[in-house]
Design an enzyme around this catalytic site. Structure first.
Site, PDB file in Angstrom:
ATOM      1  N   LYS A  16       0.612  -1.189   0.120  1.00  0.00           N
ATOM      2  CA  LYS A  16       0.022   0.038  -0.005  1.00  0.00           C
ATOM      3  C   LYS A  16       0.717   1.218   0.027  1.00  0.00           C
ATOM      4  CE  LYS A  16      -2.514  -0.898   3.738  1.00  0.00           C
ATOM      5  NZ  LYS A  16      -2.010  -2.424   4.148  1.00  0.00           N
TER       6      LYS A  16
ATOM      7  N   ARG B  59      10.950  -6.242   5.572  1.00  0.00           N
ATOM      8  CA  ARG B  59      10.873  -4.808   5.779  1.00  0.00           C
ATOM      9  C   ARG B  59      11.201  -4.570   7.233  1.00  0.00           C
ATOM     10  NH1 ARG B  59       4.855  -2.146   5.013  1.00  0.00           N
ATOM     11  NH2 ARG B  59       4.343  -2.926   6.976  1.00  0.00           N
TER      12      ARG B  59
ATOM     13  N   ARG C 116     -10.300   0.392   8.682  1.00  0.00           N
ATOM     14  CA  ARG C 116      -9.824  -1.054   8.938  1.00  0.00           C
ATOM     15  C   ARG C 116     -10.822  -1.750   9.516  1.00  0.00           C
ATOM     16  NH1 ARG C 116      -3.914   0.153   8.652  1.00  0.00           N
ATOM     17  NH2 ARG C 116      -2.686  -1.762   9.051  1.00  0.00           N
TER      18      ARG C 116
ATOM     19  N   ARG D 185      10.951  -1.218  11.944  1.00  0.00           N
ATOM     20  CA  ARG D 185       9.802  -1.218  12.308  1.00  0.00           C
ATOM     21  C   ARG D 185       9.607  -2.394  13.401  1.00  0.00           C
ATOM     22  NH1 ARG D 185       4.635   0.074   8.441  1.00  0.00           N
ATOM     23  NH2 ARG D 185       3.518  -1.126  10.306  1.00  0.00           N
TER      24      ARG D 185
ATOM     25  N   ARG E  52      -1.061  -9.361  13.218  1.00  0.00           N
ATOM     26  CA  ARG E  52      -1.734  -8.338  12.584  1.00  0.00           C
ATOM     27  C   ARG E  52      -2.446  -8.924  11.355  1.00  0.00           C
ATOM     28  NH1 ARG E  52       3.603  -5.742  11.101  1.00  0.00           N
ATOM     29  NH2 ARG E  52       2.541  -4.339  10.129  1.00  0.00           N
TER      30      ARG E  52
END
Ligand code: AMP
Length: 190
Positions: A14, A128, A89, A134, A146
């Protein structure tokens, strides 16, 4: 106005595709995840609250997220349109977004959904995490949480927009440029 919701599970791409869409269509980009991370970095009260949920792989409560998003939308006087990235969401967030846009005499044009299978998501998120630092991308248990939260709480948002004939699914695996072109084709048809 062109108002897009960019939808898809964590790791679907995204952020990458938003950056390209903003450049092409000159939209205001609102990523709730980015806004939360900026607040965490700035040490604000909102950041402290958001961090307690984000670190667990859970959604930040609707009333907090909706209030924050509304105040961001209201900062822009005469936009060409918005790209909502990582929002809505939940079904409650989707309904609140419709109500907010209605007060501005506009609405969501299209929900563009990047479709990527779970095994690929797990791989991408770990990569990532190694790159970006992160924390929520580094722990396989939090990543799984998640993905589970996405399936349980966020998937109903797909139905919400499908019922309005606004849902478009796009294959999210392949070259960035190919995926981008598929997104643009849907936008130009809308
Ligand atoms: P993202 O960068 O979109 O993956 O978001 C990172 C984290 O921020 C998510 O795992 C949630 O904890 C929180 N978050 C972002 N957007 C929302 C939202 N619309 N509703 C609730 N929590 C959110």
């Amino acid at each position: 106005m062109l108002n897009l919701v960019l939808f898809g599970p964590p790791g679907a791409g995204k952020g990458t595709q938003s950056a390209k869409l903003i450049e092409k269509y000159h939209l205001v980009h609102l990523s709730t995840g980015d806004i939360f991370r900026a607040n965490i970095k700035g040490g604000t009260e909102l950041g402290v609250l958001a961090k307690s949920f984000i670190d667990q792989g859970q959604l930040v409560p609707d009333e907090v997220t909706i209030g924050m998003l509304a105040s961001e939308v209201n900062k822009h006087a005469d936009p060409k349109g918005f790209i909502f990235d990582g929002f809505p969401r939940t079904s409650a967030q989707a309904a609140a977004l419709d109500a907010l846009l209605e007060t501005k005499n506009t609405s969501i044009t299209l929900m563009l959904a990047l479709e990527v299978e779970e095994e690929e998501l797990r791989k991408r998120l770990l990569l990532r995490g190694a790159d970006s630092g992160r924390a929520d991308d580094q722990d396989p248990a939090i990543i799984q949480k998640r993905i589970d939260v996405y399936n349980a709480e966020t998937m109903p948002v797909k139905t919400y927009y499908s019922e309005q004939n606004k849902y478009k699914g796009i294959e999210g695996i392949g070259e960035i440029e190919t995926i981008f072109n598929a997104l643009c084709t849907e936008i130009e048809k809308a």
